[in-house]
Design a protein around this motif. Structure first.
Motif, PDB file in Angstrom:
ATOM      1  N   MET A  80     -23.636 -25.218 -11.825  1.00 39.35           N
ATOM      2  CA  MET A  80     -23.161 -25.533 -10.767  1.00 39.35           C
ATOM      3  C   MET A  80     -22.711 -24.490  -9.473  1.00 39.35           C
ATOM      4  SD  MET A  80     -20.902 -29.001 -11.583  1.00 39.35           S
ATOM      5  CE  MET A  80     -19.739 -28.168 -12.774  1.00 39.35           C
ATOM      6  N   SER A  81     -22.109 -23.448  -9.952  1.00 41.20           N
ATOM      7  CA  SER A  81     -21.928 -22.408  -9.033  1.00 41.20           C
ATOM      8  C   SER A  81     -23.153 -21.688  -8.708  1.00 41.20           C
ATOM      9  CB  SER A  81     -21.013 -21.209  -9.896  1.00 41.20           C
ATOM     10  OG  SER A  81     -20.582 -20.186  -9.057  1.00 41.20           O
ATOM     11  N   ASN A  82     -24.285 -21.587  -9.331  1.00 38.54           N
ATOM     12  CA  ASN A  82     -25.214 -20.959  -8.829  1.00 38.54           C
ATOM     13  C   ASN A  82     -26.144 -21.689  -7.756  1.00 38.54           C
ATOM     14  OD1 ASN A  82     -25.078 -18.609 -10.552  1.00 38.54           O
ATOM     15  ND2 ASN A  82     -26.103 -19.431 -12.234  1.00 38.54           N
ATOM     16  N   ILE A  83     -26.119 -23.079  -8.152  1.00 45.07           N
ATOM     17  CA  ILE A  83     -26.762 -24.126  -7.133  1.00 45.07           C
ATOM     18  C   ILE A  83     -26.052 -24.127  -6.022  1.00 45.07           C
ATOM     19  CG2 ILE A  83     -27.047 -26.532  -6.941  1.00 45.07           C
ATOM     20  CD1 ILE A  83     -27.534 -26.895  -9.857  1.00 45.07           C
ATOM     21  N   VAL A  84     -24.701 -23.962  -5.942  1.00 48.28           N
ATOM     22  CA  VAL A  84     -23.838 -24.149  -4.664  1.00 48.28           C
ATOM     23  C   VAL A  84     -24.194 -22.722  -4.113  1.00 48.28           C
ATOM     24  CG1 VAL A  84     -21.659 -24.250  -3.760  1.00 48.28           C
ATOM     25  CG2 VAL A  84     -22.158 -25.620  -5.498  1.00 48.28           C
ATOM     26  N   SER A  85     -24.064 -21.542  -4.707  1.00 44.74           N
ATOM     27  CA  SER A  85     -24.478 -20.291  -3.977  1.00 44.74           C
ATOM     28  C   SER A  85     -25.957 -20.171  -3.445  1.00 44.74           C
ATOM     29  CB  SER A  85     -24.454 -19.079  -5.087  1.00 44.74           C
ATOM     30  OG  SER A  85     -22.973 -18.961  -5.524  1.00 44.74           O
ATOM     31  N   PHE A  86     -26.729 -20.820  -3.971  1.00 41.68           N
ATOM     32  CA  PHE A  86     -28.267 -21.039  -3.483  1.00 41.68           C
ATOM     33  C   PHE A  86     -28.261 -21.806  -2.263  1.00 41.68           C
ATOM     34  CE2 PHE A  86     -32.350 -23.118  -3.807  1.00 41.68           C
ATOM     35  CZ  PHE A  86     -33.135 -22.078  -3.366  1.00 41.68           C
ATOM     36  N   TYR A  87     -27.483 -22.804  -2.341  1.00 44.40           N
ATOM     37  CA  TYR A  87     -27.374 -23.943  -1.124  1.00 44.40           C
ATOM     38  C   TYR A  87     -26.703 -22.943   0.182  1.00 44.40           C
ATOM     39  CZ  TYR A  87     -26.073 -27.471   1.961  1.00 44.40           C
ATOM     40  OH  TYR A  87     -25.795 -28.330   2.915  1.00 44.40           O
ATOM     41  N   LYS A  92     -28.522 -22.294   3.737  1.00 48.55           N
ATOM     42  CA  LYS A  92     -27.680 -22.691   4.933  1.00 48.55           C
ATOM     43  C   LYS A  92     -27.473 -21.379   5.924  1.00 48.55           C
ATOM     44  CE  LYS A  92     -23.127 -23.454   4.809  1.00 48.55           C
ATOM     45  NZ  LYS A  92     -21.817 -23.800   4.555  1.00 48.55           N
ATOM     46  N   GLU A  93     -26.881 -20.200   5.286  1.00 51.07           N
ATOM     47  CA  GLU A  93     -26.648 -18.964   6.004  1.00 51.07           C
ATOM     48  C   GLU A  93     -27.864 -18.459   6.345  1.00 51.07           C
ATOM     49  OE1 GLU A  93     -23.840 -17.276   3.755  1.00 51.07           O
ATOM     50  OE2 GLU A  93     -22.396 -19.108   3.836  1.00 51.07           O
ATOM     51  N   ASP A  94     -28.772 -18.731   5.897  1.00 53.77           N
ATOM     52  CA  ASP A  94     -30.481 -18.071   6.385  1.00 53.77           C
ATOM     53  C   ASP A  94     -30.431 -16.725   5.852  1.00 53.77           C
ATOM     54  OD1 ASP A  94     -33.148 -17.540   7.541  1.00 53.77           O
ATOM     55  OD2 ASP A  94     -32.275 -16.730   9.355  1.00 53.77           O
ATOM     56  N   LYS A  95     -29.975 -16.423   4.718  1.00 49.62           N
ATOM     57  CA  LYS A  95     -29.779 -15.028   3.687  1.00 49.62           C
ATOM     58  C   LYS A  95     -30.829 -15.073   2.524  1.00 49.62           C
ATOM     59  CE  LYS A  95     -24.853 -14.397   4.893  1.00 49.62           C
ATOM     60  NZ  LYS A  95     -23.476 -14.346   4.065  1.00 49.62           N
ATOM     61  N   ILE A  96     -31.608 -16.174   2.504  1.00 48.91           N
ATOM     62  CA  ILE A  96     -32.484 -16.009   1.360  1.00 48.91           C
ATOM     63  C   ILE A  96     -33.723 -16.904   1.962  1.00 48.91           C
ATOM     64  CG2 ILE A  96     -31.481 -18.090   0.335  1.00 48.91           C
ATOM     65  CD1 ILE A  96     -32.530 -17.000  -2.526  1.00 48.91           C
ATOM     66  N   ASN A 113     -37.806 -14.164  -1.799  1.00 47.48           N
ATOM     67  CA  ASN A 113     -37.147 -14.437  -2.993  1.00 47.48           C
ATOM     68  C   ASN A 113     -37.807 -15.618  -3.968  1.00 47.48           C
ATOM     69  OD1 ASN A 113     -35.136 -14.111  -0.569  1.00 47.48           O
ATOM     70  ND2 ASN A 113     -34.512 -12.716  -2.020  1.00 47.48           N
ATOM     71  N   HIS A 114     -38.981 -15.406  -4.244  1.00 46.30           N
ATOM     72  CA  HIS A 114     -39.935 -16.573  -4.731  1.00 46.30           C
ATOM     73  C   HIS A 114     -39.265 -16.829  -6.262  1.00 46.30           C
ATOM     74  CE1 HIS A 114     -43.291 -18.253  -6.659  1.00 46.30           C
ATOM     75  NE2 HIS A 114     -43.125 -19.131  -5.772  1.00 46.30           N
ATOM     76  N   LYS A 115     -39.054 -15.770  -6.983  1.00 43.38           N
ATOM     77  CA  LYS A 115     -38.463 -16.195  -8.435  1.00 43.38           C
ATOM     78  C   LYS A 115     -37.190 -16.900  -8.261  1.00 43.38           C
ATOM     79  CE  LYS A 115     -37.201 -14.116 -12.666  1.00 43.38           C
ATOM     80  NZ  LYS A 115     -36.050 -15.166 -12.961  1.00 43.38           N
ATOM     81  N   PHE A 160     -36.285 -19.170  -6.079  1.00 40.72           N
ATOM     82  CA  PHE A 160     -36.725 -20.511  -5.517  1.00 40.72           C
ATOM     83  C   PHE A 160     -37.304 -21.158  -6.816  1.00 40.72           C
ATOM     84  CE2 PHE A 160     -35.816 -18.805  -1.425  1.00 40.72           C
ATOM     85  CZ  PHE A 160     -35.490 -20.086  -0.645  1.00 40.72           C
ATOM     86  N   LYS A 161     -38.184 -20.576  -7.379  1.00 36.02           N
ATOM     87  CA  LYS A 161     -38.723 -21.092  -8.669  1.00 36.02           C
ATOM     88  C   LYS A 161     -37.961 -21.453  -9.863  1.00 36.02           C
ATOM     89  CE  LYS A 161     -43.317 -20.340 -11.172  1.00 36.02           C
ATOM     90  NZ  LYS A 161     -43.822 -21.185 -10.206  1.00 36.02           N
ATOM     91  N   ASP A 162     -36.901 -20.567 -10.000  1.00 39.78           N
ATOM     92  CA  ASP A 162     -35.685 -21.106 -10.856  1.00 39.78           C
ATOM     93  C   ASP A 162     -35.097 -22.115 -10.675  1.00 39.78           C
ATOM     94  OD1 ASP A 162     -36.592 -18.742 -12.387  1.00 39.78           O
ATOM     95  OD2 ASP A 162     -34.914 -17.513 -11.800  1.00 39.78           O
ATOM     96  N   TYR A 163     -34.805 -22.332  -9.056  1.00 42.82           N
ATOM     97  CA  TYR A 163     -34.107 -23.493  -8.876  1.00 42.82           C
ATOM     98  C   TYR A 163     -34.847 -24.685  -9.010  1.00 42.82           C
ATOM     99  CZ  TYR A 163     -32.339 -26.877  -5.438  1.00 42.82           C
ATOM    100  OH  TYR A 163     -31.807 -27.934  -4.808  1.00 42.82           O
TER     101      TYR A 163
END
Length: 605
Positions: free
Chosen positions: A157-164, A168-172, A177-179, A181-184
């Motif tokens: 859950m923490s990783n998913i929220v960090s990814f979100y 949102k902040e246009d940092k990824i 960072n394809h890997k 995104f692929k893991d997500y």
């Protein structure tokens, strides 16, 4: 050439010969930004530009225009207006939806993603064939994810929220960072899809992955859409922008419509400064519109519009030719303000002055008190004070979509007619016999939408009507139908009112820690107080880059609220603010009302 000349004349006459409009419509620039303030005729230009290029056969055979919008309603309104305007330009195009569909795709970003994934998503996962039946869900917080009951552990859950948050902040970004995104997506396939759920970001990420893994599909869509139009571009987030860049090649013509000052969705990821970035990265020309048609007969509203824009462009030294007077009604405390607003609403109902929208920066205990007084006084109003992430708001859309899709499967109607839509709404009524306040409002909005669909969109084919309803519910967009309500009194947040307009608008809570927001006022501390008004100290170091951007974002919310009015705009305030623990503090009039060119005109309460 003569026929093209005639078409240009018809369109020019339609725009009363406005030189800026004609420049934008007839420009041969391959890459063009149309910067359009509120009331400048942006949508009219967009429709005429599409119609002109269709009527003059400026699109190669077997190719289409792609128009991407921020909202669902906006997409279909554009298509309706094109269908209505084309017959006057060329006999080839009449209200034959089949012909129009072969030349243009109008949708929002999520609708576009679903459209392609429904066809080709199986290349990534077989279950994506049924993407229309999936329930869109939020994964922006651990609370949202845990509520889904899908068995995520704390780290996931923490990783998913960090990814979100990074998106949102246009940092990824997808390619860099394809890997990640692929893991997500792998996690989405394992956890979400088996439960027929899909996060909203995943729609767009699956589309990017599809184009990445199958470049021949990307090449196909690059060729299919030689012209790409993006409306409300200032609200575009990083994933949508990556999709746009993926669809563009060296030959693609790109037309962008938007207004940087109406960017009020930064809190959900709208990229700051994106129009400037696009101008630089895509070497775009720009046409700026200056004439405000909405306020042409309303001098004070026109001055409010101009002066807020001037302050946003140069907060330290704005160019002001004439002050704008903003009617302000001030009260001693929250109770008095609520009672005064109710008195005004009660007297307004006796007039024939159109509709009144009562707007607020956000829901609060003060607004709850206002609603309570209105209910006690038996004053009719429409309650539109819901947020996109409210539980009732989300669940109503999801449940309505399931009911609609199930009814479609059971009845298999040959057409989406009034009888079928009536049966659909009857099932909604039965489901929500004991509705909450939000659910009651959403039932009204759904009924309004379905009635409007039947009256205004008869030209749509069966499958398009199905898609329209599915898009409206999948994107949780029923609030966009507030402009069609019969109610004369509408209560709404400023964000819910974006893109809409009413004859009269009242903005509540124009005081510090409210408008601007609590966070900005908390970090300010660089004001002078004069006659109980917050006055920005422009000689201070308050305006570093970060706080300047935040201040302009807050000023944009005020600008959007003020420009929803066609005839009359006023604000209210009171001398107190109450925190979440009920502690009372003194309050000052918002610093927005002391900006250069803006003068509060106090009215009796």
């Amino acid at each position: 050439m003569e026929s093209v000349h005639n078409i240009r004349k018809i369109i020019s006459d339609l725009h009363s010969g406005d030189a800026e409009h004609c420049e934008a419509i007839f420009s041969e620039s391959k890459r063009l930004i149309i910067e359009a303030p509120a009331g400048s005729g942006k949508t009219k230009i967009l429709i005429s530009k599409i119609a002109y290029n269709l009527a003059t056969h400026n699109i190669p055979a077997n190719k289409k225009i792609l128009a991407l919008t921020f909202g669902v309603n906006a997409a279909y309104k554009i298509k309706k207006d094109i269908a209505q305007n084309l017959p006057s330009l060329t006999p080839e195009f009449n209200k034959n939806p089949g012909l129009l569909n072969s030349r243009i795709t109008v949708t929002n970003f999520h609708g576009f993603a679903r459209k392609i994934l429904k066809k080709y998503g199986y290349l990534l996962d077989e279950r994506l064939r049924d993407i229309e039946a999936f329930e869109g869900v939020s994964d922006k917080s651990e609370k949202d994810i845990e509520a889904l009951g899908l068995g995520f552990d704390i780290d996931q859950m923490s990783n998913i929220v960090s990814f979100y948050d990074a998106i949102k902040e246009d940092k990824i970004h997808f390619l860099q960072n394809h890997k990640i995104f692929k893991d997500y997506l792998s996690l989405v396939k394992r956890k979400f899809l088996p439960a027929n759920k899909i996060p909203f970001n995943a729609y767009l990420i699956f589309l990017l992955e599809l184009f990445y893994e199958f470049p021949h599909l990307k090449a196909f869509y690059n060729k299919l859409y030689p012209i790409i139009i993006i409306d409300e571009f200032q609200d575009t987030n990083s994933l949508s922008w990556e999709i746009v860049k993926t669809l563009i090649n060296d030959e693609t013509r790109v037309w962008i419509f938007g207004d940087p000052l109406q960017r009020i969705y930064g809190f959900i990821g709208a990229i700051n400064g994106l129009m400037d970035r696009a101008k630089k990265d895509l070497s775009m020309d720009i046409v700026k519109l200056h004439t405000n048609y909405r306020f042409k007969d309303q001098r004070q509203l026109l001055l409010i519009d101009r002066n807020i824009r001037a302050c946003a462009e140069n907060i330290s030294s704005p160019i002001i030719s004439e002050d704008a007077f903003i009617p302000v009604v001030s009260y001693e405390n929250t109770e008095a303000e609520c009672a005064g607003v109710v008195r005004y609403i009660s007297s307004f109902r006796e007039t024939g002055q159109g509709k009144l929208a009562v707007l607020t920066r956000q829901k609060s205990k003060e607004i709850d008190r206002l609603v309570s007084i209105l209910d006690t006084a038996n004053i009719e109003y429409f309650y539109g004070l819901f947020n996109d992430d409210d539980k009732d708001y989300i669940e109503f859309h999801n449940k309505a979509l399931k009911i609609f899709l199930k009814l479609l499967e059971e009845k298999k109607p040959k057409s989406i007619n009034k009888r079928f839509l009536g049966e659909f709404y009857t099932q909604i009524e039965r489901t929500y016999t004991h509705a909450t306040q939000t659910e009651k409002s959403l039932k009204i909005l759904l009924k309004t939408f379905l009635d409007n669909l039947f009256q205004e969109y008869l030209f749509l084919e069966r499958d398009e009507k199905i898609l329209f309803i599915s898009d409206m519910l999948s994107n949780r967009s029923l609030k966009q139908n507030m402009e069609y309500l019969d109610s004369r009194i509408i209560l709404s947040t400023v964000h819910g009112a974006k893109g809409l307009e009413w004859e009269n608008v009242m903005l509540l809570g124009m005081k510090n820690y409210s408008c601007p927001s609590f966070d900005l006022c908390l970090n300010c501390g660089k004001i002078r107080v004069k006659n109980q008004e917050c006055v920005l100290d422009l000689s201070s170091q308050f305006f570093d880059d970060q706080l300047r951007k935040k201040y302009i974002e807050e000023l944009s919310v005020f600008y959007v609220a003020a420009t929803r009015a066609k005839n009359f705009f006023c604000v209210t305030t009171n001398d107190q603010r109450v925190n979440s623990q009920g502690k009372v503090y003194s309050s000052n009039l918002s610093c927005f009302l002391s900006l250069p060119g803006l003068v509060p005109a106090f009215l009796d309460n």
